[in-house]
Design a protein around this motif. Structure first.
Motif, PDB file in Angstrom:
ATOM      1  N   ALA A  23       0.834  -1.210   0.000  1.00  0.00           N
ATOM      2  CA  ALA A  23       0.000   0.000   0.000  1.00  0.00           C
ATOM      3  C   ALA A  23       0.866   1.256   0.000  1.00  0.00           C
ATOM      4  O   ALA A  23       0.579   2.212  -0.732  1.00  0.00           O
ATOM      5  CB  ALA A  23      -0.936  -0.007   1.199  1.00  0.00           C
ATOM      6  N   LEU A  33       0.884   4.220  -3.373  1.00  0.00           N
ATOM      7  CA  LEU A  33       0.050   5.408  -3.157  1.00  0.00           C
ATOM      8  C   LEU A  33      -0.149   6.186  -4.454  1.00  0.00           C
ATOM      9  O   LEU A  33       0.801   6.384  -5.216  1.00  0.00           O
ATOM     10  CB  LEU A  33       0.701   6.329  -2.116  1.00  0.00           C
ATOM     11  CG  LEU A  33       0.784   5.800  -0.691  1.00  0.00           C
ATOM     12  CD1 LEU A  33       1.590   6.764   0.186  1.00  0.00           C
ATOM     13  CD2 LEU A  33      -0.590   5.559  -0.104  1.00  0.00           C
ATOM     14  N   ASN A  77      -6.340   9.396  -4.818  1.00  0.00           N
ATOM     15  CA  ASN A  77      -7.081   8.803  -3.708  1.00  0.00           C
ATOM     16  C   ASN A  77      -6.535   9.313  -2.376  1.00  0.00           C
ATOM     17  O   ASN A  77      -5.350   9.626  -2.268  1.00  0.00           O
ATOM     18  CB  ASN A  77      -6.956   7.274  -3.742  1.00  0.00           C
ATOM     19  CG  ASN A  77      -7.521   6.687  -5.012  1.00  0.00           C
ATOM     20  OD1 ASN A  77      -8.669   6.953  -5.360  1.00  0.00           O
ATOM     21  ND2 ASN A  77      -6.724   5.911  -5.732  1.00  0.00           N
ATOM     22  N   GLN A 120      -6.462   4.501   1.025  1.00  0.00           N
ATOM     23  CA  GLN A 120      -5.408   3.619   0.533  1.00  0.00           C
ATOM     24  C   GLN A 120      -4.723   2.821   1.647  1.00  0.00           C
ATOM     25  O   GLN A 120      -4.124   1.782   1.381  1.00  0.00           O
ATOM     26  CB  GLN A 120      -4.355   4.431  -0.223  1.00  0.00           C
ATOM     27  CG  GLN A 120      -4.927   5.069  -1.492  1.00  0.00           C
ATOM     28  CD  GLN A 120      -3.894   5.893  -2.207  1.00  0.00           C
ATOM     29  OE1 GLN A 120      -3.032   5.344  -2.880  1.00  0.00           O
ATOM     30  NE2 GLN A 120      -3.971   7.209  -2.048  1.00  0.00           N
TER      31      GLN A 120
END
Length: 185
Positions: free
Chosen positions: A6, A10, A14, A19
């Motif tokens: 994650a 990124l 968003n 995220q």
């Protein structure tokens, strides 16, 4: 692997929350005011040879708010959360990790306030680590000097905020060490 994936992925379109919301193994992290780890402090002192031995080794007696004792409590009371933790970060290394998009090591200055670091060698102390929780050293990563470069700022922030590719992130430290640095002491 979910956390690192994650962080690496990124995207500026968003929010960070959307995220990262599935990346945490526990919903709430203890804060410096938590004083619920008296039992874990006693266990650490017993394992290392007493309160003075802990202080001689780590620079401080076993404090309830220190991260090592908080980790021990987590291991003892929320074992699944501990086992599901890919990496354990301090607030400082977490913030730097967000900026870099990768796990950033804990700096020696902040690491010294955990009851886990050998003050002289600036490495994790095997006895303290073993007395805290199994597999802990891998979850903490290595300790680095406070002035170390963590890496370039992630493209998320370049796209969102206009940082340039040559913007570097320095390993972060805690409020107490930075207060001293700010006062030039």
């Amino acid at each position: 692997t979910g956390g690192i994936k994650a962080l690496n992925g990124l995207t500026a379109g968003n929010s960070l929350r959307s995220q990262l919301e599935e990346c945490f193994s526990i919903p709430d992290s203890p804060i410096w005011m938590d004083s619920s780890t008296g039992q874990q402090c006693k266990m650490l002192e017993s394992a290392l040879g007493g309160a003075q031995a802990v202080a001689d080794l780590t620079g401080s007696r076993a404090y309830e708010r220190f991260t090592g004792n908080q980790i021990a409590k987590m291991f003892q009371t929320k074992r699944q959360g501990y086992e599901d933790s890919e990496r354990i970060l301090l607030v400082s290394s977490f913030m730097a990790s967000l900026l870099v998009g990768d796990y950033v090591p804990i700096d020696a200055s902040d690491g010294s306030g955990m009851n886990l670091m050998d003050l002289r060698s600036k490495t994790w102390n095997r006895q303290a680590i073993d007395a805290t929780a199994p597999g802990l050293e891998q979850k903490l990563g290595q300790i680095v000097p406070s002035h170390s470069v963590a890496g370039p700022i992630h493209s998320y922030y370049r796209d969102l905020c206009g940082f340039t590719r040559d913007c570097l992130v320095i390993c972060s430290s805690g409020d107490n060490p930075n207060s001293l640095a700010g006062l030039r002491l």
